[in-house]
Write a protein that holds these residues in place. Structure first.
Motif, mmCIF file in Angstrom:
data_model
loop_
_atom_site.group_PDB
_atom_site.id
_atom_site.type_symbol
_atom_site.label_atom_id
_atom_site.label_comp_id
_atom_site.label_asym_id
_atom_site.label_seq_id
_atom_site.Cartn_x
_atom_site.Cartn_y
_atom_site.Cartn_z
ATOM 1 N N ALA A 117 0.848 -1.192 0.000
ATOM 2 C CA ALA A 117 0.000 0.000 0.000
ATOM 3 C C ALA A 117 0.880 1.237 0.000
ATOM 4 C CB ALA A 117 -0.918 -0.011 1.220
ATOM 5 N N LEU A 118 0.743 2.076 -1.038
ATOM 6 C CA LEU A 118 1.662 3.203 -1.203
ATOM 7 C C LEU A 118 1.364 4.355 -0.247
ATOM 8 C CD1 LEU A 118 2.030 3.348 -5.081
ATOM 9 C CD2 LEU A 118 3.516 2.237 -3.411
ATOM 10 N N GLU A 120 5.043 7.452 5.879
ATOM 11 C CA GLU A 120 6.098 7.091 6.830
ATOM 12 C C GLU A 120 7.462 7.601 6.371
ATOM 13 O OE1 GLU A 120 5.852 2.893 7.155
ATOM 14 O OE2 GLU A 120 3.818 2.912 8.005
ATOM 15 N N VAL A 121 7.774 7.417 5.106
ATOM 16 C CA VAL A 121 9.079 7.860 4.611
ATOM 17 C C VAL A 121 9.180 9.384 4.656
ATOM 18 C CG1 VAL A 121 10.667 7.848 2.637
ATOM 19 C CG2 VAL A 121 9.312 5.812 3.147
ATOM 20 N N ALA A 122 8.091 10.073 4.334
ATOM 21 C CA ALA A 122 8.102 11.539 4.403
ATOM 22 C C ALA A 122 8.323 12.008 5.837
ATOM 23 C CB ALA A 122 6.791 12.094 3.850
ATOM 24 N N ALA A 123 7.704 11.306 6.802
ATOM 25 C CA ALA A 123 7.886 11.683 8.210
ATOM 26 C C ALA A 123 9.332 11.497 8.648
ATOM 27 C CB ALA A 123 6.947 10.842 9.085
ATOM 28 N N GLU A 124 9.990 10.448 8.136
ATOM 29 C CA GLU A 124 11.385 10.218 8.496
ATOM 30 C C GLU A 124 12.286 11.346 8.005
ATOM 31 O OE1 GLU A 124 12.376 6.488 6.810
ATOM 32 O OE2 GLU A 124 11.019 5.316 8.107
ATOM 33 N N ALA A 143 2.947 14.958 1.636
ATOM 34 C CA ALA A 143 2.623 13.594 1.230
ATOM 35 C C ALA A 143 1.145 13.510 0.910
ATOM 36 C CB ALA A 143 3.006 12.609 2.335
ATOM 37 N N LEU A 144 0.809 13.281 -0.358
ATOM 38 C CA LEU A 144 -0.589 13.234 -0.771
ATOM 39 C C LEU A 144 -1.218 11.894 -0.385
ATOM 40 C CD1 LEU A 144 -0.305 14.802 -4.340
ATOM 41 C CD2 LEU A 144 -0.938 15.928 -2.200
ATOM 42 N N ALA A 199 14.134 3.360 -1.937
ATOM 43 C CA ALA A 199 14.133 4.141 -3.179
ATOM 44 C C ALA A 199 13.378 5.454 -2.993
ATOM 45 C CB ALA A 199 13.503 3.319 -4.302
ATOM 46 N N VAL A 200 12.218 5.399 -2.344
ATOM 47 C CA VAL A 200 11.460 6.634 -2.103
ATOM 48 C C VAL A 200 12.256 7.565 -1.188
ATOM 49 C CG1 VAL A 200 9.340 7.586 -1.124
ATOM 50 C CG2 VAL A 200 9.254 5.478 -2.461
ATOM 51 N N GLY A 201 12.894 6.990 -0.172
ATOM 52 C CA GLY A 201 13.716 7.805 0.708
ATOM 53 C C GLY A 201 14.850 8.487 -0.022
#
Length: 446
Positions: free
Chosen positions: A294-295, A301-305, A319-320, A336-338
């Motif tokens: 689930a994206l 979570e990655v945006a919060a990090e 983060a949309l 990869a997103v990070g």
């Protein structure tokens, strides 16, 4: 086109280029022969018009040969189709052979005994010369040699000049010998050309391999220099914080120094982790374990990090919300997103970074878009290469491995990553993955 056809086309192209000089010499010689026929044999003929017609036809063939040679020279380029030139050369070769066969019955009758002997030798010389000059594009067929030999022998038997029996035997033996030479010469010429083409191909491949090796060597040299520089910075900062913590007697100052040292060590740990992750990807030691992911939660979570780093850089991460599900390896996708977010925070120098995803058909595209300085045209084509960094000093920093690792990870998961060239108000990086938005996938991801 299969390998055999490619090799044949390469041989023909090479022979066409190499035949220009000999062809020009042949045209000059045949022009001299026509002049000889006009000056020495035509006055001896009771009815000269057959000789005039033959000379005119041969002159037209020679003009065609010159025209084909000039046109081929002017349009010569790598990858040019050779078939039109092959057809033209063979048509001219067949026409000339037919005219030579007919000339036996046109030129020999009016000539005297001595001149006839000379001309019979000239016919044998013609066969030998054409065989030596023939190529894959315009070979002299065995049929032409046989027909010309039979024509000469036939005329000798019909006219019965002095020593006609010896002439008939000689011409027959000469024709048979030329047939054997024709086969041997063609094999030797084609083998030599194929060997030369293979050598040139191998040389080009070697040069390309050396260039690739040199580029890899230079890239690794840059990587070592960058790693040395980038690792020294947080370690030096940690050492200074440690010295301040030891030297100061103020508790608050000591706490700030300890916090700074921890942040420096965390930065060092992050750099080392990025380097090790890339080296594992480069060595093929990482195996993707795709599953429905689930994206929406992952993006959040990655945006919060990365929120603290973005805040320190004066940027805001947005983060949309997203309900899409992709087929991916969760750990590789998170990394990869990070990397994409970290790249935007470090290099964009903008105010906002937007992270979201959209679906199109069977593909989910995850976007990381910033409103910063953008990417120059010079850098756009190489950003995803190993150890590549922006040409602008303001955008340099890190090992130049983040985007290369993103692309490797995406391809391991059956997708890809690139920079959208249409975006002009900053930079838009996208990560494409297979879509898995069935009900079963949604339940499993939940």
């Amino acid at each position: 086109m299969d390998t055999g056809a490619q090799a044949r086309a390469a041989v023909i192209a090479a022979e066409l280029r190499g035949a220009r000089g000999p062809t020009l010499i042949g045209v000059v010689i045949m022009t001299a022969v026509l002049i000889f026929v006009t000056l020495a044999i035509r006055p001896l003929a009771a009815t000269p018009w057959p000789i005039d017609a033959w000379v005119a036809a041969m002159a037209m063939v020679l003009v065609g040969v010159l025209t084909l040679m000039v046109a081929g020279t002017l349009t010569d380029r790598p990858g040019r189709p050779v078939e039109p030139w092959v057809r033209g050369a063979r048509a001219l070769q067949s026409t000339m052979s037919a005219l030579i066969v007919v000339s036996v019955w046109i030129l020999l009758p009016p000539a005297g005994p001595d001149l006839r002997a000379l001309m019979l030798m000239m016919y044998v010389w013609y066969i030998a010369t054409v065989i030596a000059a023939s190529s894959e594009a315009s070979p002299m067929p065995a049929r032409d040699i046989v027909v010309l030999t039979l024509s000469m022998v036939g005329w000798v038997v019909w006219d019965r000049p002095p020593y006609w029996e010896a002439w008939a035997v000689f011409l027959t033996m000469a024709g048979g010998t030329m047939l054997a030479f024709r086969r041997m010469i063609r094999r030797a010429v084609v083998a030599a050309l194929e060997a030369r083409i293979a050598s040139e191909t191998a040389e080009a491949a070697t040069r390309a391999a050396l260039a690739t090796a040199e580029a890899a060597r230079d890239a690794k040299t840059r990587f070592i220099a960058s790693a040395s520089h980038d690792l020294q910075q947080p370690l030096q900062a940690a050492a200074l914080f440690f010295e301040n913590a030891v030297a100061t007697g103020d508790a608050a100052a000591r706490a700030r120094a300890v916090t700074g040292a921890r942040a420096a060590f965390a930065s060092t740990q992050g750099l080392i982790r990025q380097m090790l992750d890339h080296l594992r990807l480069e060595a093929g030691a990482v195996r993707a374990r795709p599953e429905p992911v689930a994206l929406g939660p992952l993006i959040a979570e990655v945006a919060a990090e990365h929120e603290p780093a973005a805040r320190a850089a004066g940027m805001r991460l947005i983060a949309l919300p997203c309900r899409l599900v992709a087929t991916a390896d969760p750990a590789l996708l998170r990394r990869a997103v990070g990397n994409l977010i970290a790249n935007a925070v470090r290099h964009a120098a903008g105010e906002r970074v937007l992270i979201g995803a959209r679906a199109c058909g069977g593909t989910v595209t995850l976007w990381v878009i910033d409103d910063g300085r953008g990417v120059s045209a010079a850098d756009a084509g190489r950003l995803f290469e190993d150890y590549a960094q922006g040409s602008d000093n303001a955008t340099r920093g890190g090992f130049g491995l983040g985007l290369a690792s993103v692309r490797r990870s995406a391809r391991l998961m059956g997708g890809d990553a690139d920079l959208d060239p249409r975006w002009t108000g900053g930079a838009a990086f996208r990560l494409m993955l297979p879509r898995a938005d069935t009900v079963e996938a949604l339940c499993e991801a939940a």
